[in-house]
Design a protein around this motif. Structure first.
Motif, PDB file in Angstrom:
ATOM      1  N   ALA A  45       0.819  -1.205   0.000  1.00  0.00           N
ATOM      2  CA  ALA A  45       0.000   0.000   0.000  1.00  0.00           C
ATOM      3  C   ALA A  45       0.857   1.260   0.000  1.00  0.00           C
ATOM      4  O   ALA A  45       0.466   2.284  -0.574  1.00  0.00           O
ATOM      5  CB  ALA A  45      -0.929  -0.005   1.218  1.00  0.00           C
ATOM      6  N   ARG A  46       2.013   1.201   0.616  1.00  0.00           N
ATOM      7  CA  ARG A  46       2.896   2.367   0.701  1.00  0.00           C
ATOM      8  C   ARG A  46       3.721   2.558  -0.553  1.00  0.00           C
ATOM      9  O   ARG A  46       4.046   3.686  -0.925  1.00  0.00           O
ATOM     10  CB  ARG A  46       3.804   2.217   1.934  1.00  0.00           C
ATOM     11  CG  ARG A  46       4.828   3.304   2.139  1.00  0.00           C
ATOM     12  CD  ARG A  46       5.436   3.252   3.541  1.00  0.00           C
ATOM     13  NE  ARG A  46       5.735   1.913   3.974  1.00  0.00           N
ATOM     14  CZ  ARG A  46       6.885   1.274   3.739  1.00  0.00           C
ATOM     15  NH1 ARG A  46       7.841   1.872   3.056  1.00  0.00           N
ATOM     16  NH2 ARG A  46       7.076   0.044   4.179  1.00  0.00           N
ATOM     17  N   ARG A  47       4.095   1.459  -1.232  1.00  0.00           N
ATOM     18  CA  ARG A  47       5.052   1.553  -2.322  1.00  0.00           C
ATOM     19  C   ARG A  47       4.456   1.386  -3.719  1.00  0.00           C
ATOM     20  O   ARG A  47       5.121   1.680  -4.712  1.00  0.00           O
ATOM     21  CB  ARG A  47       6.163   0.504  -2.126  1.00  0.00           C
ATOM     22  CG  ARG A  47       7.021   0.680  -0.884  1.00  0.00           C
ATOM     23  CD  ARG A  47       7.754   2.011  -0.863  1.00  0.00           C
ATOM     24  NE  ARG A  47       8.573   2.182  -2.047  1.00  0.00           N
ATOM     25  CZ  ARG A  47       9.874   1.866  -2.119  1.00  0.00           C
ATOM     26  NH1 ARG A  47      10.484   1.347  -1.083  1.00  0.00           N
ATOM     27  NH2 ARG A  47      10.549   2.085  -3.235  1.00  0.00           N
ATOM     28  N   CYS A  48       3.241   0.877  -3.823  1.00  0.00           N
ATOM     29  CA  CYS A  48       2.674   0.564  -5.141  1.00  0.00           C
ATOM     30  C   CYS A  48       1.475   1.466  -5.451  1.00  0.00           C
ATOM     31  O   CYS A  48       0.807   1.966  -4.548  1.00  0.00           O
ATOM     32  CB  CYS A  48       2.238  -0.903  -5.209  1.00  0.00           C
ATOM     33  SG  CYS A  48       3.581  -2.085  -4.928  1.00  0.00           S
ATOM     34  N   VAL A  49       1.202   1.617  -6.721  1.00  0.00           N
ATOM     35  CA  VAL A  49       0.046   2.396  -7.169  1.00  0.00           C
ATOM     36  C   VAL A  49      -0.646   1.659  -8.318  1.00  0.00           C
ATOM     37  O   VAL A  49      -0.080   0.733  -8.910  1.00  0.00           O
ATOM     38  CB  VAL A  49       0.471   3.809  -7.645  1.00  0.00           C
ATOM     39  CG1 VAL A  49       1.012   4.627  -6.487  1.00  0.00           C
ATOM     40  CG2 VAL A  49       1.488   3.728  -8.773  1.00  0.00           C
ATOM     41  N   GLY A  50      -1.870   2.085  -8.613  1.00  0.00           N
ATOM     42  CA  GLY A  50      -2.572   1.605  -9.797  1.00  0.00           C
ATOM     43  C   GLY A  50      -2.805   0.108  -9.818  1.00  0.00           C
ATOM     44  O   GLY A  50      -3.108  -0.522  -8.801  1.00  0.00           O
ATOM     45  N   ASP A  51      -2.634  -0.468 -11.001  1.00  0.00           N
ATOM     46  CA  ASP A  51      -2.898  -1.895 -11.186  1.00  0.00           C
ATOM     47  C   ASP A  51      -1.969  -2.761 -10.350  1.00  0.00           C
ATOM     48  O   ASP A  51      -2.374  -3.833  -9.866  1.00  0.00           O
ATOM     49  CB  ASP A  51      -2.748  -2.256 -12.662  1.00  0.00           C
ATOM     50  CG  ASP A  51      -3.850  -1.646 -13.531  1.00  0.00           C
ATOM     51  OD1 ASP A  51      -4.878  -1.216 -12.962  1.00  0.00           O
ATOM     52  OD2 ASP A  51      -3.662  -1.603 -14.763  1.00  0.00           O
ATOM     53  N   ALA A  55      -3.381  -5.612  -7.827  1.00  0.00           N
ATOM     54  CA  ALA A  55      -3.030  -7.012  -8.056  1.00  0.00           C
ATOM     55  C   ALA A  55      -2.246  -7.579  -6.883  1.00  0.00           C
ATOM     56  O   ALA A  55      -2.469  -8.718  -6.452  1.00  0.00           O
ATOM     57  CB  ALA A  55      -2.229  -7.142  -9.351  1.00  0.00           C
ATOM     58  N   ALA A  56      -1.328  -6.772  -6.338  1.00  0.00           N
ATOM     59  CA  ALA A  56      -0.497  -7.249  -5.236  1.00  0.00           C
ATOM     60  C   ALA A  56      -1.327  -7.426  -3.968  1.00  0.00           C
ATOM     61  O   ALA A  56      -1.180  -8.427  -3.246  1.00  0.00           O
ATOM     62  CB  ALA A  56       0.659  -6.283  -4.996  1.00  0.00           C
ATOM     63  N   LEU A  57      -2.211  -6.469  -3.673  1.00  0.00           N
ATOM     64  CA  LEU A  57      -3.074  -6.613  -2.499  1.00  0.00           C
ATOM     65  C   LEU A  57      -3.948  -7.850  -2.605  1.00  0.00           C
ATOM     66  O   LEU A  57      -4.183  -8.554  -1.621  1.00  0.00           O
ATOM     67  CB  LEU A  57      -3.945  -5.369  -2.327  1.00  0.00           C
ATOM     68  CG  LEU A  57      -3.381  -4.196  -1.523  1.00  0.00           C
ATOM     69  CD1 LEU A  57      -4.400  -3.087  -1.415  1.00  0.00           C
ATOM     70  CD2 LEU A  57      -2.911  -4.636  -0.145  1.00  0.00           C
ATOM     71  N   ALA A  58      -4.424  -8.139  -3.806  1.00  0.00           N
ATOM     72  CA  ALA A  58      -5.257  -9.330  -3.996  1.00  0.00           C
ATOM     73  C   ALA A  58      -4.499 -10.596  -3.626  1.00  0.00           C
ATOM     74  O   ALA A  58      -5.041 -11.505  -2.982  1.00  0.00           O
ATOM     75  CB  ALA A  58      -5.743  -9.394  -5.440  1.00  0.00           C
ATOM     76  N   ASP A  66      -0.599 -17.243  -7.086  1.00  0.00           N
ATOM     77  CA  ASP A  66      -0.601 -17.525  -8.518  1.00  0.00           C
ATOM     78  C   ASP A  66       0.010 -16.398  -9.343  1.00  0.00           C
ATOM     79  O   ASP A  66      -0.017 -16.432 -10.562  1.00  0.00           O
ATOM     80  CB  ASP A  66      -2.014 -17.823  -9.003  1.00  0.00           C
ATOM     81  CG  ASP A  66      -3.004 -16.699  -8.683  1.00  0.00           C
ATOM     82  OD1 ASP A  66      -2.600 -15.716  -8.025  1.00  0.00           O
ATOM     83  OD2 ASP A  66      -4.172 -16.816  -9.085  1.00  0.00           O
ATOM     84  N   ALA A  67       0.549 -15.368  -8.665  1.00  0.00           N
ATOM     85  CA  ALA A  67       1.198 -14.275  -9.388  1.00  0.00           C
ATOM     86  C   ALA A  67       2.235 -13.626  -8.479  1.00  0.00           C
ATOM     87  O   ALA A  67       2.144 -13.700  -7.247  1.00  0.00           O
ATOM     88  CB  ALA A  67       0.171 -13.242  -9.858  1.00  0.00           C
ATOM     89  N   ASP A  68       3.211 -12.983  -9.089  1.00  0.00           N
ATOM     90  CA  ASP A  68       4.265 -12.313  -8.343  1.00  0.00           C
ATOM     91  C   ASP A  68       3.785 -10.950  -7.859  1.00  0.00           C
ATOM     92  O   ASP A  68       2.954 -10.303  -8.502  1.00  0.00           O
ATOM     93  CB  ASP A  68       5.508 -12.088  -9.221  1.00  0.00           C
ATOM     94  CG  ASP A  68       6.008 -13.380  -9.861  1.00  0.00           C
ATOM     95  OD1 ASP A  68       5.628 -14.457  -9.369  1.00  0.00           O
ATOM     96  OD2 ASP A  68       6.768 -13.288 -10.834  1.00  0.00           O
ATOM     97  N   PHE A  69       4.333 -10.518  -6.734  1.00  0.00           N
ATOM     98  CA  PHE A  69       4.115  -9.139  -6.287  1.00  0.00           C
ATOM     99  C   PHE A  69       5.435  -8.605  -5.738  1.00  0.00           C
ATOM    100  O   PHE A  69       6.305  -9.367  -5.323  1.00  0.00           O
ATOM    101  CB  PHE A  69       2.998  -9.046  -5.247  1.00  0.00           C
ATOM    102  CG  PHE A  69       3.280  -9.743  -3.943  1.00  0.00           C
ATOM    103  CD1 PHE A  69       3.953  -9.086  -2.912  1.00  0.00           C
ATOM    104  CD2 PHE A  69       2.864 -11.044  -3.736  1.00  0.00           C
ATOM    105  CE1 PHE A  69       4.208  -9.723  -1.712  1.00  0.00           C
ATOM    106  CE2 PHE A  69       3.112 -11.699  -2.541  1.00  0.00           C
ATOM    107  CZ  PHE A  69       3.794 -11.035  -1.521  1.00  0.00           C
TER     108      PHE A  69
END
Length: 874
Positions: A45-51, A55-58, A66-69
């Motif tokens: 939440a502090r370092r990422c924005v947008g999609d 995707a990372a929060l999900a 099933d995906a990298d963050f």
């Protein structure tokens, strides 16, 4: 980069409102999140924005994998054996950028980086000598002058880098006691932003910091370099496993006993790669020092990290170790506001919950070659470690100054390592036991080399206050220095007469140490077995002198009047330990150490400026310009007609792959050093030579206890050159294959690469020409290191092993479909061609786990990829 902030009530700081951000997207989810998920969600939440944010929060909130963050650690910590080569790589990267026409001074750590020199202290002089520390530090300075000159340059040349020079303690203990603020505050976009501390470190026991509620784990040097340069760690949500602790520690049981029992239990529960969260009333009752002992050994559990939530024990420890009251108040307020306080985690849900009763744990040791090989003291005889009196080899008189060594002699007894010397209760117990022993007229056996190396200078202060240093010294446990020593294989030489007796009689000898690892050959190359024990038991074994004694039930020695003295006569009561702890362990002792250390540790200002590029010495055997940006290092894997350099069994450790301790004259590194005018007395250790790849590559597979199945009945660094069938030193065979242009492969069993985070276990095999490792399974950090060096990790499918395939190293190996980097988690076909002309096709699972790793592998390795990106920006 943060998306939004809110005021932290009562403090002049902002924070990222992760609770409301999660609830807005996933109503009701936050209260069920694990501590780890909450920390990762805040980071995202502090370092990422947008999609990327969504995707990372999900992934984190929904517990998907099933995906990298991206994960952005707030700090990087380094110990010198892995940190120095990492800085050598950055110096080499500066050269590569300059050679391409760029500005080398632009290559700097972006993330705050701290290095502590703690791994280079050798016990050349044991604790029996009154000025052992003075002598050992003088020898350390003389042997490591080139390394320390390089670090002095690095401290000046690189921005955002602090270096604590030798003689100050062990990285993890200093990190625990001072370097971590638990909650950081930084200026971001004109605001003072508070956030939870996170880190990675070039040592697997970085996890000790997890006890403070600070998420951290060990990585290899090249992954640390990537983070230092501002790149995130791309990861998938790990399994988060709850460990419910119940019950209380029984009287007479130390934190060491608890962690050895947990290591045995958790290894059996197969928590490899998981993040553990300790909770329950048993965890609530553990003081921070005991939590730190447990968290330190997460790598021995097989886990990535071992977390404890923040609570009043955390705050008590921060006060004890001299943190400012304002910082302690900030930690409490932030933890409660962000859901990181232990009471706020009662509804957290986990995919798996394990249960362990602390009240079932008794005194124990672990060995002879793995930390999870726990042996309760009452089972020493039934498990074949001890022998009944009259059935064992007893010492007899000889012409030497002491009786002839018995079979099973304890030749090293070391109170060592951050695992135990960070725990005042453990050390006070050892001191009280020593005081009782001295009062009874007992002494260590004369063949036992004893040492005491605390991880913090504060230890000396509180033991001195309690009048416990003197009895420890009288038993030979004088302070030999402040560093890792025997835990890292830096035990120093045995007395000449002892070593001669071991070699002449082929004696079975042992070491007993309060460390966290006891792999074959790690503690000392002349020691057959090594056992982990609490500091008080180390004292007892020094007096007993043999691992064959039934130490729980049999007399250790006789007092001045000839009466038998048993372990129970020396063991202090819990009441005595607690009273001494309360009276003599004080906050000002820690403040006196760390206020001085960190008042000057970062102070490079005022010193003369240094060149942006390091001046490499042509004939150095310590520091050499690294080769990773040479064109040949970027050659793609062909995978055709590869030869095996080694066929290995289960649990091959990084000490097997790249030992850290003593260099033997007959080894490839020893022979090279002597050819270049270095005498054996000045060999130092393998670990200290890793800044010179020419020496370090010769240390690959150099463990003198290595068992290569290609040469049955032979121990050590040997293999069979094919197709000739000639048995020869492994390094020589690798050089022959390199001259032929022959790619190499390693075949192994389960848990390949377990142990420390040392990236030289991967660097070494890559420089020998190994392009793939085929195993039944990999330890987490080493698998990552292999990918980062452009070595392809491949796993047999379940039920398939080197044995079921009948592999003996005489075959050639061809990988189909590796013209480009294989897709993550894909399958390849291995074609095994045998001498009789037959062929066998075998399915292998590719252990490139993420798309980021695929790109790294395709570039030839992480260093090559970083270099290419920097040069493209010129």
């Amino acid at each position: 980069m943060q998306t939004e902030t809110e005021v932290l009530s009562g403090h002049n700081v902002q924070m990222t409102p992760v609770r409301s951000m999660v609830e807005a997207r996933y109503p009701g989810a936050f209260r069920t999140l694990s501590f780890t998920a909450r920390v990762l969600a805040e980071n995202i939440a502090r370092r990422c924005v947008g999609d990327t944010l969504e995707a990372a929060l999900a992934q984190v909130v929904q517990g998907r994998s099933d995906a990298d963050f991206p994960f952005y650690p707030a700090r990087v910590v380094l110990q010198d054996l892995l940190g120095t080569p990492a800085l050598v790589d950055l110096a080499g990267l500066r050269d590569a950028v300059a050679d391409a026409g760029g500005n080398p001074a632009l290559v700097n750590p972006v993330v705050p980086t701290q290095l502590v020199v703690d791994h280079s202290l050798n016990v050349d002089v044991g604790g029996m000598t009154s000025d052992a520390m003075v002598q050992n530090m003088a020898i350390e300075q003389r042997k490591n002058v080139e390394r320390f000159e390089f670090l002095a340059w690095a401290k000046q040349a690189f921005k955002n880098l602090d270096i604590v020079m030798p003689g100050n303690g062990i990285l993890h203990q200093i990190n625990l006691e001072r370097m971590s603020p638990v909650v950081q505050v930084q200026e971001v976009a004109g605001q003072r932003l508070a956030f939870i501390d996170t880190l990675v470190g070039t040592d697997s026991h970085t996890t000790m910091i997890d006890a403070l509620g600070v998420l951290g784990w060990g990585v290899g040097g090249i992954e640390a370099e990537s983070v230092m340069l501002g790149r995130p760690i791309w990861m998938r949500m790990p399994d988060v496993v709850a460990v419910e602790l119940s019950g209380q520690r029984q009287p007479g049981v130390q934190a060491t006993d608890l962690v050895l029992a947990l290591t045995e239990f958790l290894r059996a529960q197969k928590v490899v790669g998981a993040i553990l969260e300790f909770r329950g009333e048993g965890a609530d009752g553990l003081p921070l020092a005991d939590r730190a002992t447990i968290a330190n050994m997460a790598p021995e559990f097989g886990a990535t990290a071992a977390m404890f939530a923040i609570d009043n024990h955390t705050l008590d420890f921060l006060r004890l170790t001299g943190r400012l009251p304002s910082q302690v108040a900030l930690v409490e307020a932030y933890a409660k506001a962000q859901g990181l306080w232990a009471d706020d985690l009662r509804e957290a849900r986990y995919g798996r919950t394990l249960r362990f009763d602390l009240s079932t744990v008794g005194r124990a040791i672990a060995g002879p070659a793995n930390p999870h090989q726990r042996i309760p003291l009452h089972q020493l005889v039934s498990r074949g470690i001890a022998q009944a009196k009259g059935q064992r080899d007893e010492p007899v008189a000889s012409g030497m100054h002491y009786p002839q060594l018995p079979e099973g002699a304890v030749v090293i007894a070391a109170i060592t390592s951050c695992t135990n010397t960070s725990n005042p209760r453990n050390l006070i117990a050892a001191g009280l036991a020593a005081r009782k022993a001295v009062a009874l007229g007992l002494a260590r056996k004369p063949w036992v080399k004893t040492s005491f190396a605390p991880g913090s200078k504060a230890v000396e202060s509180y033991l001195q206050s309690a009048n416990l240093l003197a009895p420890l010294s009288q038993l030979g446990f004088g302070i030999v220095g402040f560093g890792c020593t025997s835990c890292n294989g830096m035990s120093g030489p045995l007395p000449e007469a002892v070593e001669q007796a071991i070699l002449a009689r082929k004696l079975h000898t042992t070491a007993v140490l309060s460390g966290n690892r006891n792999f074959n050959g790690r503690v000392h190359p002349r020691v057959t077995e090594a056992f982990l024990a609490s500091p008080a038991l180390v004292v007892a074994y020094a007096i007993a002198g043999s691992i064959r004694i039934d130490i729980e039930n049999e007399a250790l020695a006789q007092d001045a009047a000839g009466r038998d003295v048993f372990l129970r006569d020396l063991w202090p009561s819990d009441e005595d330990i607690d009273a001494t702890l309360a009276a003599h362990v004080r906050g000002e002792q820690f403040s006196a150490v760390y206020d001085t250390m960190f008042g000057t540790a970062a102070g490079a200002s005022g010193a003369a400026p240094v060149p942006a590029r390091f001046a490499w010495r042509e004939h150095s055997t310590y520091i050499r310009r690294p080769p990773y940006w040479d064109k040949k290092m970027a050659l793609p894997l062909m995978g055709k007609g590869m030869r095996a350099i080694a066929v290995l069994g289960d649990n091959i450790t990084t000490d097997d792959l790249s030992p850290s301790g003593a260099i033997l004259p007959e080894s490839a590194s020893g022979q090279y050093l002597m050819q270049h005018g270095v005498q054996p007395a000045d060999f130092n250790s393998y670990g200290t030579r890793r800044g010179d790849h020419v020496v370090a590559v010769r240390a690959t597979f150099a463990n003198n206890r290595l068992v290569n199945e290609m040469v049955p009945g032979v121990e050590g660094s040997f293999t069979r050159l094919e197709p000739e069938g000639q048995v020869m030193p492994l390094f020589d065979a690798a050089q022959t294959y390199l001259a032929r242009g022959q790619e190499l492969v390693v075949v192994a069993g389960k848990n390949y690469g377990c142990g420390s985070s040392r990236d030289w276990a991967a660097k070494g095999v890559r420089l020998l020409g190994v392009r793939a490792v085929i195993a039944e399974g990999f330890e987490r950090i080493h698998r990552t290191n292999l990918v980062g060096l452009g070595v392809l990790p491949l796993e047999f499918e379940a039920g398939t092993t080197r044995h079921t395939l009948g592999l003996d190293g005489s075959e050639t190996y061809t990988l189909e479909g590796v013209a480009h980097a294989p897709a993550p988690r894909s399958t390849l076909t291995l074609v095994v061609a045998r001498r009789d002309g037959s062929h066998q096709r075998v399915a292998l699972n590719v252990r490139i786990d993420t798309d980021e790793e695929r790109q790294v592998f395709e570039a030839g390795g992480l260093l090559q990829r970083i270099g290419a990106e920097l040069m493209q920006a010129i």
